[in-house]
Design a protein around this motif. Sequence first.
Motif, PDB file in Angstrom:
ATOM      1  N   PHE A 160       0.839  -1.200   0.000  1.00  0.00           N
ATOM      2  CA  PHE A 160       0.000   0.000   0.000  1.00  0.00           C
ATOM      3  C   PHE A 160       0.874   1.250   0.000  1.00  0.00           C
ATOM      4  O   PHE A 160       0.605   2.209  -0.741  1.00  0.00           O
ATOM      5  CB  PHE A 160      -0.937  -0.023   1.207  1.00  0.00           C
ATOM      6  CG  PHE A 160      -1.883   1.138   1.241  1.00  0.00           C
ATOM      7  CD1 PHE A 160      -1.772   2.118   2.209  1.00  0.00           C
ATOM      8  CD2 PHE A 160      -2.890   1.265   0.303  1.00  0.00           C
ATOM      9  CE1 PHE A 160      -2.642   3.191   2.236  1.00  0.00           C
ATOM     10  CE2 PHE A 160      -3.757   2.337   0.313  1.00  0.00           C
ATOM     11  CZ  PHE A 160      -3.633   3.308   1.285  1.00  0.00           C
ATOM     12  N   MET A 163       2.329   1.736  -3.357  1.00  0.00           N
ATOM     13  CA  MET A 163       1.347   2.250  -4.326  1.00  0.00           C
ATOM     14  C   MET A 163       1.133   3.739  -4.129  1.00  0.00           C
ATOM     15  O   MET A 163       0.981   4.484  -5.097  1.00  0.00           O
ATOM     16  CB  MET A 163       0.003   1.521  -4.177  1.00  0.00           C
ATOM     17  CG  MET A 163       0.000   0.084  -4.622  1.00  0.00           C
ATOM     18  SD  MET A 163       0.611  -0.186  -6.284  1.00  0.00           S
ATOM     19  CE  MET A 163      -0.670   0.479  -7.267  1.00  0.00           C
ATOM     20  N   PHE A 166       4.085   5.404  -5.567  1.00  0.00           N
ATOM     21  CA  PHE A 166       3.938   5.281  -7.019  1.00  0.00           C
ATOM     22  C   PHE A 166       2.988   6.356  -7.538  1.00  0.00           C
ATOM     23  O   PHE A 166       3.290   7.069  -8.499  1.00  0.00           O
ATOM     24  CB  PHE A 166       3.409   3.875  -7.298  1.00  0.00           C
ATOM     25  CG  PHE A 166       3.095   3.575  -8.733  1.00  0.00           C
ATOM     26  CD1 PHE A 166       1.838   3.793  -9.253  1.00  0.00           C
ATOM     27  CD2 PHE A 166       4.061   3.042  -9.559  1.00  0.00           C
ATOM     28  CE1 PHE A 166       1.552   3.502 -10.575  1.00  0.00           C
ATOM     29  CE2 PHE A 166       3.780   2.734 -10.881  1.00  0.00           C
ATOM     30  CZ  PHE A 166       2.516   2.964 -11.388  1.00  0.00           C
ATOM     31  N   MET A 167       1.860   6.465  -6.858  1.00  0.00           N
ATOM     32  CA  MET A 167       0.834   7.429  -7.274  1.00  0.00           C
ATOM     33  C   MET A 167       1.377   8.852  -7.163  1.00  0.00           C
ATOM     34  O   MET A 167       1.213   9.672  -8.063  1.00  0.00           O
ATOM     35  CB  MET A 167      -0.383   7.256  -6.360  1.00  0.00           C
ATOM     36  CG  MET A 167      -1.630   7.909  -6.881  1.00  0.00           C
ATOM     37  SD  MET A 167      -3.179   7.297  -6.236  1.00  0.00           S
ATOM     38  CE  MET A 167      -2.953   7.055  -4.548  1.00  0.00           C
ATOM     39  N   LEU A 169       4.529   9.932  -7.161  1.00  0.00           N
ATOM     40  CA  LEU A 169       5.575  10.260  -8.133  1.00  0.00           C
ATOM     41  C   LEU A 169       5.016  10.263  -9.556  1.00  0.00           C
ATOM     42  O   LEU A 169       5.474  11.035 -10.398  1.00  0.00           O
ATOM     43  CB  LEU A 169       6.739   9.275  -8.003  1.00  0.00           C
ATOM     44  CG  LEU A 169       7.495   9.396  -6.687  1.00  0.00           C
ATOM     45  CD1 LEU A 169       8.621   8.375  -6.617  1.00  0.00           C
ATOM     46  CD2 LEU A 169       8.080  10.781  -6.497  1.00  0.00           C
ATOM     47  N   ALA A 170       4.010   9.440  -9.801  1.00  0.00           N
ATOM     48  CA  ALA A 170       3.372   9.461 -11.132  1.00  0.00           C
ATOM     49  C   ALA A 170       2.712  10.817 -11.357  1.00  0.00           C
ATOM     50  O   ALA A 170       2.823  11.400 -12.440  1.00  0.00           O
ATOM     51  CB  ALA A 170       2.347   8.337 -11.242  1.00  0.00           C
ATOM     52  N   MET A 171       2.057  11.309 -10.322  1.00  0.00           N
ATOM     53  CA  MET A 171       1.419  12.622 -10.434  1.00  0.00           C
ATOM     54  C   MET A 171       2.451  13.712 -10.669  1.00  0.00           C
ATOM     55  O   MET A 171       2.290  14.577 -11.531  1.00  0.00           O
ATOM     56  CB  MET A 171       0.691  12.949  -9.135  1.00  0.00           C
ATOM     57  CG  MET A 171      -0.778  12.732  -9.195  1.00  0.00           C
ATOM     58  SD  MET A 171      -1.577  13.307  -7.750  1.00  0.00           S
ATOM     59  CE  MET A 171      -1.409  15.045  -7.920  1.00  0.00           C
ATOM     60  N   CYS A 173       5.485  13.376 -11.776  1.00  0.00           N
ATOM     61  CA  CYS A 173       6.135  13.193 -13.083  1.00  0.00           C
ATOM     62  C   CYS A 173       5.253  13.732 -14.191  1.00  0.00           C
ATOM     63  O   CYS A 173       5.726  14.405 -15.105  1.00  0.00           O
ATOM     64  CB  CYS A 173       6.420  11.706 -13.280  1.00  0.00           C
ATOM     65  SG  CYS A 173       7.128  11.303 -14.874  1.00  0.00           S
ATOM     66  N   GLY A 174       3.962  13.443 -14.067  1.00  0.00           N
ATOM     67  CA  GLY A 174       3.023  13.902 -15.084  1.00  0.00           C
ATOM     68  C   GLY A 174       2.952  15.416 -15.149  1.00  0.00           C
ATOM     69  O   GLY A 174       2.819  16.004 -16.225  1.00  0.00           O
ATOM     70  N   ARG A 192      -0.700  20.880  -8.750  1.00  0.00           N
ATOM     71  CA  ARG A 192      -2.124  20.936  -8.428  1.00  0.00           C
ATOM     72  C   ARG A 192      -2.410  19.907  -7.353  1.00  0.00           C
ATOM     73  O   ARG A 192      -1.596  19.047  -7.063  1.00  0.00           O
ATOM     74  CB  ARG A 192      -2.927  20.575  -9.677  1.00  0.00           C
ATOM     75  CG  ARG A 192      -2.703  21.508 -10.851  1.00  0.00           C
ATOM     76  CD  ARG A 192      -3.421  20.992 -12.068  1.00  0.00           C
ATOM     77  NE  ARG A 192      -2.884  19.708 -12.499  1.00  0.00           N
ATOM     78  CZ  ARG A 192      -3.410  18.980 -13.477  1.00  0.00           C
ATOM     79  NH1 ARG A 192      -4.511  19.378 -14.086  1.00  0.00           N
ATOM     80  NH2 ARG A 192      -2.883  17.839 -13.853  1.00  0.00           N
ATOM     81  N   HIS A 193      -3.609  19.984  -6.821  1.00  0.00           N
ATOM     82  CA  HIS A 193      -4.088  18.980  -5.857  1.00  0.00           C
ATOM     83  C   HIS A 193      -3.084  18.770  -4.733  1.00  0.00           C
ATOM     84  O   HIS A 193      -2.678  17.652  -4.435  1.00  0.00           O
ATOM     85  CB  HIS A 193      -4.340  17.646  -6.569  1.00  0.00           C
ATOM     86  CG  HIS A 193      -5.056  17.792  -7.874  1.00  0.00           C
ATOM     87  ND1 HIS A 193      -6.351  18.264  -7.966  1.00  0.00           N
ATOM     88  CD2 HIS A 193      -4.662  17.556  -9.136  1.00  0.00           C
ATOM     89  CE1 HIS A 193      -6.702  18.308  -9.230  1.00  0.00           C
ATOM     90  NE2 HIS A 193      -5.709  17.886  -9.974  1.00  0.00           N
ATOM     91  N   PHE A 196      -4.010  16.460  -1.786  1.00  0.00           N
ATOM     92  CA  PHE A 196      -3.952  15.049  -2.147  1.00  0.00           C
ATOM     93  C   PHE A 196      -2.499  14.556  -2.192  1.00  0.00           C
ATOM     94  O   PHE A 196      -2.175  13.479  -1.705  1.00  0.00           O
ATOM     95  CB  PHE A 196      -4.625  14.819  -3.501  1.00  0.00           C
ATOM     96  CG  PHE A 196      -4.495  13.415  -3.970  1.00  0.00           C
ATOM     97  CD1 PHE A 196      -3.618  13.082  -4.986  1.00  0.00           C
ATOM     98  CD2 PHE A 196      -5.222  12.397  -3.386  1.00  0.00           C
ATOM     99  CE1 PHE A 196      -3.474  11.780  -5.402  1.00  0.00           C
ATOM    100  CE2 PHE A 196      -5.084  11.093  -3.796  1.00  0.00           C
ATOM    101  CZ  PHE A 196      -4.208  10.774  -4.816  1.00  0.00           C
TER     102      PHE A 196
END
Lengths: 560, 471, 475
Positions: A160, A163, A166-167, A169-171, A173-174, A192-193, A196
């Motif tokens: 968890f 994840m 992951f979430m 760093l994905a955000m 990175c994006g 942003r966000h 979160f």
Amino acid sequence: MITNIMAGLLAIGLIGILKLRVRYDRMFSVMMFLATAYIFYIYMNLDFSGIESGFSFLWEKTKIGDITIDFYPSDLSNLMIKPIFFISVYALLSNNIFRYEERIMPLNALIILNLIVLSLIICAKNYVQLMTMIFVSDIIGYLTIKNADSLRKYVIYNFFADMCLFMLLAMACGKIQSLDITRLLGYEQIGRHKDFVGICAALAIFIKIGCFPFYSYLTDIKTARFSRIIIANVLGTPLSGILMLLKLHNLLFVSNLMPLIYQIVTVATFITGIIGFVHSRNMLKKVISLDLALRGMLMQILWINGFEWNRYTVFYLIGIYLFNHLFYEIFIYQKREVDIVNMPSVIESNERALKFLLFRETLLMSLSVWLVWQIAWQYDDISIVLGITILLAAVSIVLHHIYKTPLKNSQVIVCGKEKNIRQSIFECTNMLVLGMGFFYLQPEISSIIAIAIIFLVMIASSLGKPFYQIYAKKDEDKNDLVKNLFFYIIAVPLTYLSRRCWLFIDLILSEKIITAAISAVGYGGERLFLQLNGQKYRTPIRALVLGIILCLLCYHQGGQ
Amino acid sequence: MLQSIINFLPELALCAGICHLLILAAFSFDAPRVYASGARFWLIISLLLSILFYDRQIVGYLQYNAYTLLFTIIGDIGIYALFFLTSTWFTAKNITGCAYNILLLISIICFNVMLASVNLMIVFGAFSTLFIINEGFYYIYHSEDETDATNNYSTSLIILAIFIISFAYLWYRVEGTLEFAPLQEFFIENKTSLAVYSAMIGLIIPFLYLLGIAPFHNVLETRIGKSILPVAHYEAVILPIFLWGEIIKMAHLMFLPYAASLTLALSTLGIFSMIVGAIAANTDNKIQQLYMHSSMYHFGIVLILLSLADISAEFAGFIYLFMYMTGLAAAYSVGYNLKSHGEYLLKVSSLSGLAQTRPCSANILLLSLFSIIGLPPLAGFIGQISLVNQLINQGKYIYLIVIYTFLVWLTKAYLQMIRTIYFQQKIKIFDTENKKVLMIMFLMTIIILSQAFNPLEMVEKIKDMFYVIAL
Amino acid sequence: MISTNLLLLIIIPLLGSIFTITAKSGYIDASKNAYNVAAWTLMANIGVIFSLYLQLDPDKNGIQLVEKYQWLHLPQIDIFLGVDMFSMLLLTTLGLSFLMICLSQEEKDQKAKAIATSILLFVSMLNGYILAADIMSFYIFFAAINIPLIMLISFSEKTHKKNILIRFSLYNLIGIMLLFLAVMTIYDYKGGNIPLNTAGNLNLSGKKEYFVWISLCLAFMSRLPIWPFHYWIASMNASLHNAMVFVISNLMPLVGLYGFMRFWPNSVPKTIAVYAPYFEIICLITMLLIAVISLSSKESRYKLFAYTTVYYILYLIGVFLPTGSLKMNIGVSLFSYIMIFTVISIILGHIEQEKKRLNLHTLTSMLCYMPRATICLSLYILAGIGLPITPLFWNNFIIISEIFNNNLLLGILVVMSVFLVGLSLLEELYRLKDRAQISSELKLLQDLSRKNFIIYIAGIVCLLIILLKSLWMEV
């Protein structure tokens, strides 16, 4: 040179995986320790100022940056690497001396590989390296624990946390369109966000460190072997969590909610750790709880010093390991008795080693208290003073129970006074380490003596008497509030929701309704056909007439 | 004189075959294969002669060309296989099958003549004979259940009467010859006459009746369900080929003046037939009836294509029909191997577990059903391409939606059969497969598989032969 | 000399299937023989694939190594085959996966010949589908895939779920019909066959535009388990006991996904783009619900099905993002993903076979006496749920970061679904390893054979090797 050092460590680590006979295992494990110690010596003597030395392995070129596996230790990163290196070497020595398992090469290998992984986490400059190494450290922790009962929760919690990372760093990175960790600083401006992001980062970091309320997966590893617990607790996932905190604290605090939450969690972690340390009968659980408290305090220290890793935190980290090890030695010298209630009091058994251990504990405690006071003094913060005072009291209570109290169920065990040379070597080494601590920290001797006296007095006093009642209760786990909380707030509703979803989605709100409706129409058509066809005499004539009428109607419709 | 003989050589060969079989019957030969072999021999001779003298003609009455040859070749190959297969059936039943073979040979003569005719009188004669032969099949090889017989014969009589009345009316009204060209002019002149239009419809209805197009399907539906396998096979596979050839020819050469009304009529009947066929197929437990209802659906599609009154649409309809018939012929051929204790299996439920012990027959049946559905790379796919291409070209999207909606419904019926064969427990012990029948089945499978690859540019050659009708 | 390598990829398995079906049956080693023939055929296929890699230019975008074969004149339809790096990856992983399946078969099975034949037929048609470079060839193979699939389900499964075949066939048939209509409409509009890579630039208008795009969408969706039309695939997968058939039926959604990848343009016409969010919502609902349901499901096959579904939908959402740069990421991720779920499926199949052999009631604790199976299953499940040293993880990272860039809520729910489904797989793993419920009869369990163990470890090595070139992004 750095490359050679890492290659050497990797080679030693991989050799450790080999499954040899017990006799060869002893020999090789000693050689592993000696080799690692030698490499440590070389590493300590390297000069890292000036030109960057290290290696970089180009994995892949991408449009948002090159993905490399970097290892360029600087003076700053060495402040983290060197203590971890030291602890790893110390752990190897401990394994060789206190041979808790028949084969210790695999554990040694894991320690060395873990060292490499943690070093790479520290030197990571891009997300890929950071995440990969954190995940690899999870796997090493998983292999270290080697106890199926403990592993389940460990894996789930870490999964968890991974994840969430992951979430996160994905955000990032994006949004940032870069894999560079240094550019994460920019997220505060352009991201942003933020709330979160903050929550995600918090979940990932807090779970990894094992903070309140996510510590239960660490307390559950108490069924594994003591030596492995220490490695997992001190050098494993929680340490990678601390490193994550140091790397990603920018993302954590993009949200305005996080400073308060961080404080609450830190304090709660510390208090939970203290309670568990004092409350638990199980020696292993005590140590795990102690680590929890110490990590809570470390988090507070990092908060007050702006997440800067300095020489104080270096010694603090080493101190954590030494504390763990001292309790481990108590466990060993008490014939590996896990339950405190069943341990004889040291005074009655007259165990020389245990008494010398008390002396070392006192030295360590004094040094630790002094260290924390220095930090508090430097950063003008009273909270950690309070914390260390509570810790001092807690440790003294526990040691009171171990050393002084003739608890029920205990039998006087004559431990024997045979001289164990290996243990003696270790004691000397430990004293040497403590001596070096004194040397580097340069504490005021008067303060140290004062703290030591207070500590010993507290042990000797009746401070621990009110806690005798607690140990009468055997099944402490049943009343674990956090475990129950998770069970009733998360596990049960999730299971309920899952079953309801299955009922509604798979059985009711699926295409079955649509296909059933279509089938019903079809069956209606078939029944109509059978009915019409059933009238044997009139049907063909009727059909013929119908056909002719149709054709004639078309004549008119056709415009003829 | 010689020319006349040459003109009728193929038919004479068939007559010789009939005589041959009668002689064999007179000498009381019992073996069905003797009759079948004789019939096959004369059929081959007739076919070869048809190919050799493909462009013979009797001016004003008969005109053989590439178009008629196309149907002759296809039909005769089918009949050749039919003779092969039916001989095994008759052998199993211990019946000589002489009457069957003779009637079939007579039908072939009627088919040839009807296809070649350019005169309504010839068509009338040939079709009436064919109609009577059809009734003859049922009469000779009737089932034991006679409850529907009277009803069926009455209906057939009415249909024949309609045909005769329509022909008689036209004969009365047309001054001069009943050739197609003058007839077409007559239709043009009398386009607004309901009586003439009715007579024209009266000529078409019997064809649709024999094909089993809804709403004229009841009798055929009942009869095929109760017929013996050879008769059902003939009715389902052989007869439609020639009837469609004749309908296409008549629509092209005679009925063009009524294109608008015919378009509407044929498309309405086509859609109605499709819908009834798809729904009815799901109510069947008898294999032959299932195939018949399946044919209703597919013939409905052919009728729709025909209704577009365009040569390319007609050709597409022909290709569709041809590919469908290939699959149906393969499915029927499997039926000759489905026996249990000497009794041929007529019900779908009796095929339970066929795949367990007769995987060969089961797989070939599966393949033929897939071809009928139109899955690539099987023969049926070529038909589907032609169909969809035409309808999209003509902008008939509604037809497409209806066609495919009911194809799904029809496929459900096929799948029930497949499910019975593969999924259900075996309830009967199946007899050993006949090797000759197996050979035919394999040949059919090869045809189904190879059609998709257009061997020897067959489709283009067929098109050249078909388009002769437009010239 | 005209190259026919691509055609060979279709012909070789076809010939293999003919060879298998004509082999003698009824003797002792018949089943082993059938699978050996299949294995050799697949090895030959992989050999051809590797030779194609040598001819391919990895830096060049678009279709390469084009081969054209005349078919029909009326209407004019040619078979047009071509390949790019994305399709090469799919071909490789499918070849390797099927090879692993055939090599790992050890049970004597009466239906081995039929199953091996169907598998080779399926491989042939699937290769054709992936190699198809124009719309008609694409359709032909899209439809042709169903024949071996129906045959496989018919041969291998028993009688307790009779309606599976009907529902499966009908749904697939509807998809086939819709695609056929769409393709023929395009064919008619453009006056002939068009290459697949231009299918996204149709410039249709009015009703035709709606008709074509909706038909395409529905045709490919018919292969994917999208709510509310997911139950038939779910129930079918849960009831399939043969591991090979299970793997193949789980490749059906790949057919739909691949179709979307090839047809769906980067810039969707505005008339259709309006509906894209609704489609995304439905995909998300499916993903989330199936992931949640898998937590309480006791069927390991359902959990694996949930895993495959969630990941397929993840890739599908990636396809629908307004960026064209994710194709290779999806390709490499699929490479790992297919191999991973194939092996997991085979190992679970072995465990279920053992359960049946020993007449056990439950799979719980079965791995306790199967060390090789434990290692393999643990490794593959860890790889499947997100071990970062596999290309699956990294490419999913890129895909998910783009999703986050597009929509935060979508990203959160996607990651939540991925987490839940990973959790359910982990739960299953721990149930199988649960030492608390060991019984004495479990000692009779047969572990994976050494040969199979080596094969599966080789698979992991393969995944690690591809890691060296794992992130495929346009530079």
